[in-house]
Design a protein around this motif. Structure first.
Motif, PDB file in Angstrom:
ATOM      1  N   ARG A 152       0.993  10.336   4.577  1.00 26.36           N
ATOM      2  CA  ARG A 152       0.425   9.921   5.875  1.00 26.36           C
ATOM      3  C   ARG A 152       1.513   9.582   6.887  1.00 26.36           C
ATOM      4  NH1 ARG A 152      -5.236   7.027   5.964  1.00 26.36           N
ATOM      5  NH2 ARG A 152      -4.124   5.409   7.115  1.00 26.36           N
ATOM      6  N   ARG A 153       2.726   9.335   6.391  1.00 30.19           N
ATOM      7  CA  ARG A 153       3.845   9.128   7.321  1.00 30.19           C
ATOM      8  C   ARG A 153       3.995  10.361   8.219  1.00 30.19           C
ATOM      9  NH1 ARG A 153       7.749   7.638   3.765  1.00 30.19           N
ATOM     10  NH2 ARG A 153       7.197   5.460   3.992  1.00 30.19           N
ATOM     11  N   HIS A 154       3.687  11.529   7.666  1.00 29.87           N
ATOM     12  CA  HIS A 154       3.769  12.775   8.431  1.00 29.87           C
ATOM     13  C   HIS A 154       2.416  13.143   9.057  1.00 29.87           C
ATOM     14  CE1 HIS A 154       4.821  16.949   9.408  1.00 29.87           C
ATOM     15  NE2 HIS A 154       3.638  17.265   8.892  1.00 29.87           N
ATOM     16  N   PHE A 155       1.344  13.025   8.284  1.00 30.78           N
ATOM     17  CA  PHE A 155       0.043  13.535   8.741  1.00 30.78           C
ATOM     18  C   PHE A 155      -0.725  12.527   9.597  1.00 30.78           C
ATOM     19  CE2 PHE A 155       0.678  16.178   4.869  1.00 30.78           C
ATOM     20  CZ  PHE A 155       0.574  17.431   5.455  1.00 30.78           C
ATOM     21  N   GLY A 156      -0.383  11.236   9.492  1.00 31.08           N
ATOM     22  CA  GLY A 156      -1.060  10.223  10.297  1.00 31.08           C
ATOM     23  C   GLY A 156      -2.365   9.742   9.691  1.00 31.08           C
ATOM     24  N   THR A 157      -3.049   8.876  10.431  1.00 30.36           N
ATOM     25  CA  THR A 157      -4.236   8.202   9.895  1.00 30.36           C
ATOM     26  C   THR A 157      -5.435   9.132   9.742  1.00 30.36           C
ATOM     27  OG1 THR A 157      -4.775   7.509  12.137  1.00 30.36           O
ATOM     28  CG2 THR A 157      -3.615   5.929  10.767  1.00 30.36           C
ATOM     29  N   SER A 158      -5.386  10.300  10.369  1.00 29.19           N
ATOM     30  CA  SER A 158      -6.510  11.242  10.225  1.00 29.19           C
ATOM     31  C   SER A 158      -6.480  11.943   8.870  1.00 29.19           C
ATOM     32  CB  SER A 158      -6.497  12.277  11.349  1.00 29.19           C
ATOM     33  OG  SER A 158      -5.318  13.045  11.274  1.00 29.19           O
ATOM     34  N   PHE A 159      -5.404  11.713   8.099  1.00 29.65           N
ATOM     35  CA  PHE A 159      -5.317  12.212   6.720  1.00 29.65           C
ATOM     36  C   PHE A 159      -5.882  11.111   5.822  1.00 29.65           C
ATOM     37  CE2 PHE A 159      -3.119  13.154   2.715  1.00 29.65           C
ATOM     38  CZ  PHE A 159      -3.184  14.542   2.659  1.00 29.65           C
ATOM     39  N   MET A 160      -7.177  11.193   5.562  1.00 30.12           N
ATOM     40  CA  MET A 160      -7.863  10.087   4.878  1.00 30.12           C
ATOM     41  C   MET A 160      -7.947  10.361   3.379  1.00 30.12           C
ATOM     42  SD  MET A 160     -10.710   9.669   7.827  1.00 30.12           S
ATOM     43  CE  MET A 160     -11.627   8.359   7.063  1.00 30.12           C
ATOM     44  N   ILE A 161      -7.567   9.362   2.595  1.00 29.39           N
ATOM     45  CA  ILE A 161      -7.495   9.573   1.140  1.00 29.39           C
ATOM     46  C   ILE A 161      -8.538   8.726   0.424  1.00 29.39           C
ATOM     47  CG2 ILE A 161      -5.024  10.053   1.368  1.00 29.39           C
ATOM     48  CD1 ILE A 161      -4.457   7.449  -0.116  1.00 29.39           C
ATOM     49  N   SER A 162      -9.051   9.285  -0.651  1.00 26.07           N
ATOM     50  CA  SER A 162     -10.030   8.560  -1.482  1.00 26.07           C
ATOM     51  C   SER A 162      -9.279   7.695  -2.501  1.00 26.07           C
ATOM     52  CB  SER A 162     -10.922   9.554  -2.231  1.00 26.07           C
ATOM     53  OG  SER A 162     -10.186  10.159  -3.298  1.00 26.07           O
ATOM     54  N   VAL A 163     -10.019   6.883  -3.200  1.00 21.17           N
ATOM     55  CA  VAL A 163      -9.430   6.221  -4.369  1.00 21.17           C
ATOM     56  C   VAL A 163      -9.203   7.291  -5.441  1.00 21.17           C
ATOM     57  CG1 VAL A 163     -10.472   3.975  -3.887  1.00 21.17           C
ATOM     58  CG2 VAL A 163     -11.692   5.620  -5.304  1.00 21.17           C
ATOM     59  N   PRO A 164      -8.278   7.071  -6.357  1.00 22.15           N
ATOM     60  CA  PRO A 164      -7.993   8.107  -7.356  1.00 22.15           C
ATOM     61  C   PRO A 164      -9.162   8.333  -8.318  1.00 22.15           C
ATOM     62  CG  PRO A 164      -6.309   6.362  -7.375  1.00 22.15           C
ATOM     63  CD  PRO A 164      -7.415   5.898  -6.518  1.00 22.15           C
ATOM     64  N   ILE A 165      -9.346   9.588  -8.631  1.00 25.91           N
ATOM     65  CA  ILE A 165     -10.272   9.961  -9.703  1.00 25.91           C
ATOM     66  C   ILE A 165      -9.387  10.403 -10.865  1.00 25.91           C
ATOM     67  CG2 ILE A 165     -12.073  11.574 -10.414  1.00 25.91           C
ATOM     68  CD1 ILE A 165     -12.619  11.859  -7.297  1.00 25.91           C
TER      69      ILE A 165
ATOM     70  N   THR B   1       0.817  -1.210   0.000  1.00 28.14           N
ATOM     71  CA  THR B   1       0.000   0.000   0.000  1.00 28.14           C
ATOM     72  C   THR B   1       0.854   1.264   0.000  1.00 28.14           C
ATOM     73  OG1 THR B   1      -1.672   1.224   1.263  1.00 28.14           O
ATOM     74  CG2 THR B   1      -0.134  -0.094   2.535  1.00 28.14           C
ATOM     75  N   ALA B   2       0.257   2.342  -0.506  1.00 28.56           N
ATOM     76  CA  ALA B   2       0.903   3.654  -0.438  1.00 28.56           C
ATOM     77  C   ALA B   2       0.746   4.277   0.945  1.00 28.56           C
ATOM     78  CB  ALA B   2       0.308   4.586  -1.488  1.00 28.56           C
ATOM     79  N   LEU B   3      -0.157   3.759   1.754  1.00 30.14           N
ATOM     80  CA  LEU B   3      -0.411   4.348   3.075  1.00 30.14           C
ATOM     81  C   LEU B   3       0.805   4.088   3.965  1.00 30.14           C
ATOM     82  CD1 LEU B   3      -4.132   3.257   3.619  1.00 30.14           C
ATOM     83  CD2 LEU B   3      -3.252   5.400   2.661  1.00 30.14           C
ATOM     84  N   ALA B   4       1.536   5.142   4.252  1.00 31.66           N
ATOM     85  CA  ALA B   4       2.860   4.965   4.866  1.00 31.66           C
ATOM     86  C   ALA B   4       2.867   5.210   6.368  1.00 31.66           C
ATOM     87  CB  ALA B   4       3.862   5.898   4.180  1.00 31.66           C
ATOM     88  N   ASP B   5       1.714   5.393   6.977  1.00 30.68           N
ATOM     89  CA  ASP B   5       1.686   5.594   8.434  1.00 30.68           C
ATOM     90  C   ASP B   5       1.847   4.253   9.135  1.00 30.68           C
ATOM     91  OD1 ASP B   5      -1.090   5.400   7.165  1.00 30.68           O
ATOM     92  OD2 ASP B   5      -1.445   4.769   9.224  1.00 30.68           O
TER      93      ASP B   5
ATOM     94  N   ALA C  68      -2.357 -10.198   8.388  1.00 32.15           N
ATOM     95  CA  ALA C  68      -1.413 -10.133   7.265  1.00 32.15           C
ATOM     96  C   ALA C  68      -0.058 -10.654   7.729  1.00 32.15           C
ATOM     97  CB  ALA C  68      -1.290  -8.698   6.760  1.00 32.15           C
ATOM     98  N   ARG C  69       0.680 -11.285   6.808  1.00 32.81           N
ATOM     99  CA  ARG C  69       2.001 -11.828   7.170  1.00 32.81           C
ATOM    100  C   ARG C  69       3.124 -10.841   6.879  1.00 32.81           C
ATOM    101  NH1 ARG C  69       1.831 -17.544   7.509  1.00 32.81           N
ATOM    102  NH2 ARG C  69      -0.330 -18.133   7.839  1.00 32.81           N
ATOM    103  N   GLY C  70       2.829  -9.835   6.045  1.00 33.21           N
ATOM    104  CA  GLY C  70       3.866  -8.860   5.698  1.00 33.21           C
ATOM    105  C   GLY C  70       3.249  -7.563   5.231  1.00 33.21           C
ATOM    106  N   PHE C  71       4.090  -6.531   5.145  1.00 37.73           N
ATOM    107  CA  PHE C  71       3.612  -5.195   4.801  1.00 37.73           C
ATOM    108  C   PHE C  71       4.704  -4.497   4.011  1.00 37.73           C
ATOM    109  CE2 PHE C  71       2.815  -0.711   5.588  1.00 37.73           C
ATOM    110  CZ  PHE C  71       1.439  -0.619   5.518  1.00 37.73           C
ATOM    111  N   LEU C  72       4.326  -3.960   2.848  1.00 38.13           N
ATOM    112  CA  LEU C  72       5.290  -3.281   1.984  1.00 38.13           C
ATOM    113  C   LEU C  72       4.682  -1.974   1.500  1.00 38.13           C
ATOM    114  CD1 LEU C  72       7.998  -3.377   0.355  1.00 38.13           C
ATOM    115  CD2 LEU C  72       6.726  -4.582  -1.447  1.00 38.13           C
ATOM    116  N   ASN C  73       5.445  -0.899   1.656  1.00 37.70           N
ATOM    117  CA  ASN C  73       4.970   0.402   1.186  1.00 37.70           C
ATOM    118  C   ASN C  73       5.311   0.616  -0.280  1.00 37.70           C
ATOM    119  OD1 ASN C  73       5.294   2.111   4.294  1.00 37.70           O
ATOM    120  ND2 ASN C  73       3.459   1.964   3.085  1.00 37.70           N
ATOM    121  N   LYS C  74       4.385   1.253  -1.002  1.00 42.34           N
ATOM    122  CA  LYS C  74       4.669   1.789  -2.335  1.00 42.34           C
ATOM    123  C   LYS C  74       5.334   3.146  -2.161  1.00 42.34           C
ATOM    124  CE  LYS C  74       0.376  -0.063  -4.350  1.00 42.34           C
ATOM    125  NZ  LYS C  74      -0.921   0.334  -4.933  1.00 42.34           N
TER     126      LYS C  74
END
Lengths: 123, 153
Positions: free
Chosen positions: B99-112, A78-82, A94-100
């Motif tokens: 989100r590494r900086h903003f955290g989980t409260s920075f919620m993103i949609s699927v791309p349009i 996933t791109a979600l990097a938090d 999940a067994r693993g996690f990889l960032n895009k």
């Protein structure tokens, strides 16, 4: 193996990157709902799963997949990097996690780690 | 959005191109959008909700997306769907990585994914919209960020 990602580019990249491992991609899905349907049909041992997808997100699909076959090895990509998203995914099974973004080497390393961890737990 | 938050986006873009292409990317001077947005052939838009509200947008030419996608999937040809998909995946990765900086409260949609000039862009990007040129190889793209604090934590 099944590849789940709403991006056709990422599905194609993952399929290409795992080819040197001799892993056969039996199904590809573009969202979580389609992934669950295809998973029930093919019952792959390994699934790579995106998180942010239309219809059903990856974390929900992860839970549905593990209900069908609990020992499935799921690698979240996933791109979600938090950190919280990674921790949540691992807690859900999940067994693993990889960032895009990731390189071919990084994906191969993660896939091998997921497979190796499973081998150990089977002993 | 403050300067530090804008820097987070810029750093994510630099890291993306370094990781995917191995090439340096040059980020132009950010400016506040005045008038209509500069839109190239294809545009990816991610809606943002949660602690921030608004959108993140990347616009690029077809040839830029073709070159980038070819690096990712290799030589084997690309169809139109794959080239268009590339702008959505690029925008999604940038928005997800911050989100590494903003955290989980920075919620993103699927791309349009859009082509041409949609009418509702202004509704999604909250002013002031910061525009950052991205120069990679011979290509120029634009990253636009229009976010406001929502008051929701």
């Amino acid at each position: 193996m099944m590849v789940v990602d709403d991006s056709v580019i990422m599905r194609r990249a993952i399929q290409r990157y795992v080819a040197p491992l001799g892993i056969d991609v039996v199904a590809m899905a573009k969202d979580g709902a389609e992934a669950v349907v295809l998973f029930e049909r093919f019952l792959p041992d390994l699934v790579t799963l995106d998180v942010t997808m239309p219809r059903m997100d990856g974390l929900r699909a992860l839970q549905e997949i593990l209900k069908i076959k609990a020992q499935t090895r799921v690698l979240i990509i996933t791109a979600l990097a938090d950190p919280a998203t990674g921790i949540q995914a691992l807690k859900l099974g999940a067994r693993g996690f990889l960032n895009k973004p990731f390189t071919e080497e990084e994906l191969l390393s993660e896939v091998q780690a997921v497979l190796a961890a499973d081998d150990l737990s089977d002993e | 959005m403050n300067e530090n938050e804008l820097r987070v986006f810029i750093d994510v873009v630099i890291d993306y191109f370094r990781e995917i292409t191995g090439d340096p990317v040059e980020m132009g001077v950010p400016h506040v959008q005045e008038g209509r947005a500069t839109l190239l052939d294809h545009t990816g838009l991610i809606g943002i909700s949660g602690a921030k509200r608004g959108g993140v947008m990347v616009t690029a030419e077809t040839e830029t997306l073709r070159d980038l996608a070819t690096i990712i999937v290799g030589d084997g040809g690309l169809d139109d769907e794959e080239i268009v998909d590339m702008v959505g995946e690029l925008t999604n990765t940038i928005a997800g990585n911050v989100r590494r900086h903003f955290g989980t409260s920075f919620m993103i949609s699927v791309p349009i994914i859009m082509q041409g000039r949609p009418d509702d862009l202004r509704l999604r990007l909250k002013p002031p919209v910061f525009v950052v040129p991205i120069d990679w190889r011979t290509h120029r793209m634009y990253l636009s960020i229009g976010l406001e604090d929502s008051g929701v934590s």
